[in-house]
Motif scaffolding. Structure first.
Motif, PDB file in Angstrom:
ATOM      1  N   UNK A 167      -6.543  41.613 -19.179  1.00 28.07           N
ATOM      2  CA  UNK A 167      -6.636  40.705 -18.043  1.00 28.07           C
ATOM      3  C   UNK A 167      -7.137  41.371 -16.774  1.00 28.07           C
ATOM      4  N   UNK A 168      -7.364  42.681 -16.825  1.00 33.20           N
ATOM      5  CA  UNK A 168      -7.865  43.413 -15.657  1.00 33.20           C
ATOM      6  C   UNK A 168      -9.247  43.962 -15.980  1.00 33.20           C
ATOM      7  N   UNK A 169     -10.208  43.652 -15.110  1.00 27.83           N
ATOM      8  CA  UNK A 169     -11.580  44.118 -15.316  1.00 27.83           C
ATOM      9  C   UNK A 169     -12.432  43.083 -16.031  1.00 27.83           C
ATOM     10  N   UNK A 170     -13.728  43.106 -15.746  1.00 21.80           N
ATOM     11  CA  UNK A 170     -14.650  42.167 -16.380  1.00 21.80           C
ATOM     12  C   UNK A 170     -16.050  42.766 -16.362  1.00 21.80           C
ATOM     13  N   UNK A 171     -16.803  42.492 -17.425  1.00 23.15           N
ATOM     14  CA  UNK A 171     -18.150  43.059 -17.552  1.00 23.15           C
ATOM     15  C   UNK A 171     -19.114  42.509 -16.504  1.00 23.15           C
ATOM     16  N   UNK A 172     -18.889  41.273 -16.072  1.00 23.94           N
ATOM     17  CA  UNK A 172     -19.780  40.633 -15.104  1.00 23.94           C
ATOM     18  C   UNK A 172     -19.178  40.653 -13.708  1.00 23.94           C
ATOM     19  N   UNK A 173     -17.920  40.240 -13.589  1.00 25.59           N
ATOM     20  CA  UNK A 173     -17.259  40.179 -12.283  1.00 25.59           C
ATOM     21  C   UNK A 173     -16.628  41.536 -11.974  1.00 25.59           C
ATOM     22  N   UNK A 174     -17.420  42.407 -11.403  1.00 20.92           N
ATOM     23  CA  UNK A 174     -16.951  43.770 -11.151  1.00 20.92           C
ATOM     24  C   UNK A 174     -16.206  43.902  -9.830  1.00 20.92           C
ATOM     25  N   UNK A 175     -16.462  43.000  -8.904  1.00 21.52           N
ATOM     26  CA  UNK A 175     -15.787  43.055  -7.596  1.00 21.52           C
ATOM     27  C   UNK A 175     -14.574  42.134  -7.570  1.00 21.52           C
ATOM     28  N   UNK A 176     -14.779  40.902  -7.959  1.00 22.19           N
ATOM     29  CA  UNK A 176     -13.684  39.936  -8.050  1.00 22.19           C
ATOM     30  C   UNK A 176     -14.122  38.794  -8.956  1.00 22.19           C
ATOM     31  N   UNK A 177     -13.159  38.158  -9.607  1.00 18.67           N
ATOM     32  CA  UNK A 177     -13.434  37.032 -10.488  1.00 18.67           C
ATOM     33  C   UNK A 177     -13.036  35.762  -9.746  1.00 18.67           C
ATOM     34  N   UNK A 178     -14.004  34.971  -9.274  1.00 11.96           N
ATOM     35  CA  UNK A 178     -13.658  33.773  -8.503  1.00 11.96           C
ATOM     36  C   UNK A 178     -12.814  32.786  -9.291  1.00 11.96           C
ATOM     37  N   UNK A 179     -12.963  32.784 -10.612  1.00 14.57           N
ATOM     38  CA  UNK A 179     -12.157  31.892 -11.447  1.00 14.57           C
ATOM     39  C   UNK A 179     -10.684  32.272 -11.368  1.00 14.57           C
ATOM     40  N   UNK A 180     -10.426  33.587 -11.407  1.00 11.64           N
ATOM     41  CA  UNK A 180      -9.041  34.064 -11.337  1.00 11.64           C
ATOM     42  C   UNK A 180      -8.425  33.752  -9.981  1.00 11.64           C
ATOM     43  N   UNK A 181      -9.233  33.856  -8.929  1.00 13.62           N
ATOM     44  CA  UNK A 181      -8.711  33.564  -7.585  1.00 13.62           C
ATOM     45  C   UNK A 181      -8.274  32.112  -7.468  1.00 13.62           C
ATOM     46  N   UNK A 182      -9.097  31.203  -7.973  1.00 15.02           N
ATOM     47  CA  UNK A 182      -8.761  29.782  -7.909  1.00 15.02           C
ATOM     48  C   UNK A 182      -7.532  29.466  -8.758  1.00 15.02           C
ATOM     49  N   UNK A 183      -7.487  30.042  -9.967  1.00 18.93           N
ATOM     50  CA  UNK A 183      -6.363  29.772 -10.861  1.00 18.93           C
ATOM     51  C   UNK A 183      -5.068  30.374 -10.320  1.00 18.93           C
ATOM     52  N   UNK A 184      -5.167  31.547  -9.710  1.00 20.38           N
ATOM     53  CA  UNK A 184      -3.995  32.191  -9.120  1.00 20.38           C
ATOM     54  C   UNK A 184      -3.404  31.325  -8.009  1.00 20.38           C
ATOM     55  N   UNK A 185      -4.261  30.751  -7.182  1.00 17.33           N
ATOM     56  CA  UNK A 185      -3.807  29.915  -6.065  1.00 17.33           C
ATOM     57  C   UNK A 185      -3.014  28.707  -6.582  1.00 17.33           C
ATOM     58  N   UNK A 186      -3.537  28.072  -7.625  1.00 20.71           N
ATOM     59  CA  UNK A 186      -2.851  26.916  -8.193  1.00 20.71           C
ATOM     60  C   UNK A 186      -1.596  27.338  -8.958  1.00 20.71           C
ATOM     61  N   UNK A 187      -1.644  28.503  -9.598  1.00 19.41           N
ATOM     62  CA  UNK A 187      -0.484  29.010 -10.322  1.00 19.41           C
ATOM     63  C   UNK A 187       0.675  29.253  -9.367  1.00 19.41           C
ATOM     64  N   UNK A 188       0.349  29.782  -8.200  1.00 17.80           N
ATOM     65  CA  UNK A 188       1.388  30.020  -7.192  1.00 17.80           C
ATOM     66  C   UNK A 188       1.995  28.693  -6.724  1.00 17.80           C
TER      67      UNK A 188
END
Length: 296
Positions: A167-188
C-alpha cells in the motif's frame, strides 16, 4: 457473442457494466447459501438508485445503507474505474482483444489478471499486513515500535518476507496518489461517523502512512518520496462499510470493467494486428553437446 463489430461490442460492454453489480451480488449470496448454509437473500436492483446504492442494498440482508456509505462506495468505484493501459488487467484486455476473440473472453481474461494479489488483491495484502503489525507491535499508538517493525518488513524479517510495505509506493504516482488522498478524506469522515474502534483503526493506518517514508529513508539511505497508494485505504473503507473480504476484488472488477470496455473498444478501433511480445535471450551461449554425451 462472436460478433466483434464496433456497434455490437459497445452494446455488450454497456450491458456488462450495468449487469456486473447484480451478477456479483447474486453470486455472493448464492455462495453463502450453497457452500456455507447461510440464508439466501435475493434483492432485485432498483431503478433510480446509483451503482453503489444498488450494490449495498443487494448484498445486505436488510437492504439498508446511509447516504455517507453510498457516497464513499461511489467514490471508490470512480477512483478504480480506469488507470490507463499500462496496468496489468487493462493490458490483458488489449492483448486478448488483438486476437480477434469475443468480448466475454477478453473481459474474463482481465478478471483473471485482476484476481492476482499483486493487482486486484493488493488491498487484502494491506489489511493482512496491518493485522500482522498490530499482532507484533501491541500498542497501535507506539510510533517507535511501529517504525521499527516497518524497517523489519523492509529487511524481509517480518510478515511474508517480501521486503514490501504493501500500500506504500506506486510505479506511476511517485510523489502522491490523488486517489488515495480522496479516499483517505472520506475514510476519515466515515470513521468519525462510526466512532469507537473505527476511529482508532483509521488513526493506526494514518500513523503507518506517516512513518513508512522515514522507514524507507532509514533502511535504503535514500530521500526518494514514498506515498500511500489507493490500495492502502480501500480495504479499510470496505471493512468500515461492512463489506466482506470476498467482495473486495469483485468490487474492483465492477469498477474497472468500465476501463476494460474502453480499452477493448480502443483496440478494435485503432489496431488490426495481434500483440506479440519481443523476447531476447539474456542467457550465456552454451556449446553444443551431442545427445549421446549429455549427462542426466
Amino acid at each position: 457473442p462472436d460478433d466483434i463489430s464496433y456497434e455490437n461490442v459497445l452494446r455488450q460492454c454497456i450491458r456488462l457494466i450495468g449487469q456486473m453489480p447484480t451478477m456479483t451480488a447474486y453470486a455472493y449470496q448464492a455462495r453463502n447459501h450453497y457452500y456455507y448454509d447461510k440464508s439466501l437473500y435475493i434483492h432485485n436492483p432498483q431503478k433510480g438508485l446509483s451503482t453503489s446504492e444498488n450494490l449495498l442494498q443487494m448484498i445486505r440482508p436488510d437492504s439498508k445503507y446511509t447516504k455517507l456509505e453510498a457516497e464513499i462506495l461511489d467514490l471508490a468505484l470512480v477512483l478504480h474505474a480506469e488507470h490507463g493501459g499500462g496496468n496489468n488487467s487493462s493490458f490483458t484486455v488489449h492483448v486478448v482483444t488483438s486476437t480477434g476473440t469475443d468480448t466475454y473472453s477478453a473481459i474474463a481474461a482481465a478478471i483473471g489478471a485482476l484476481k492476482g494479489p499483486k493487482h486486484g488483491g493488493a488491498n487484502l495484502k494491506v489489511m493482512d499486513m496491518m493485522e500482522d503489525i498490530k499482532a507484533h507491535v501491541g500498542d497501535k499508538r507506539d510510533k517507535g515500535r511501529i517504525k521499527d517493525y516497518l524497517i523489519r518488513l523492509l529487511n524481509k524479517e517480518a510478515y511474508d518476507g517480501s521486503g514490501l510495505i504493501y500500500g506504500i509506493g506506486h510505479a506511476v504516482y511517485t510523489k502522491s496518489d490523488p486517489r488515495a488522498k480522496l479516499l483517505k478524506r472520506k475514510a476519515e469522515e466515515l470513521a468519525a461517523a462510526l466512532g469507537g474502534e473505527w476511529e482508532e483503526e483509521f488513526n493506526f493506518y494514518k500513523t503507518v502512512e506517516e512513518l513508512a517514508p522515514s522507514a524507507f529513508e532509514e533502511y535504503k539511505n535514500s530521500s526518494k518520496v514514498m506515498c500511500a497508494n489507493v490500495d492502502f485505504y480501500s480495504g479499510l473503507v470496505y471493512s468500515m462499510l461492512n463489506i466482506p473480504k470476498e467482495l473486495f476484488t469483485p468490487i474492483f472488477a465492477i469498477s474497472r470493467i468500465a476501463g476494460w470496455s474502453a480499452h477493448r473498444l480502443e483496440e478494435l478501433a485503432v489496431s488490426n494486428r495481434i500483440i506479440r511480445p519481443a523476447y531476447k535471450n539474456v542467457g550465456r551461449k552454451q556449446p553444443y553437446v551431442d545427445l549421446s554425451d549429455r549427462r542426466e
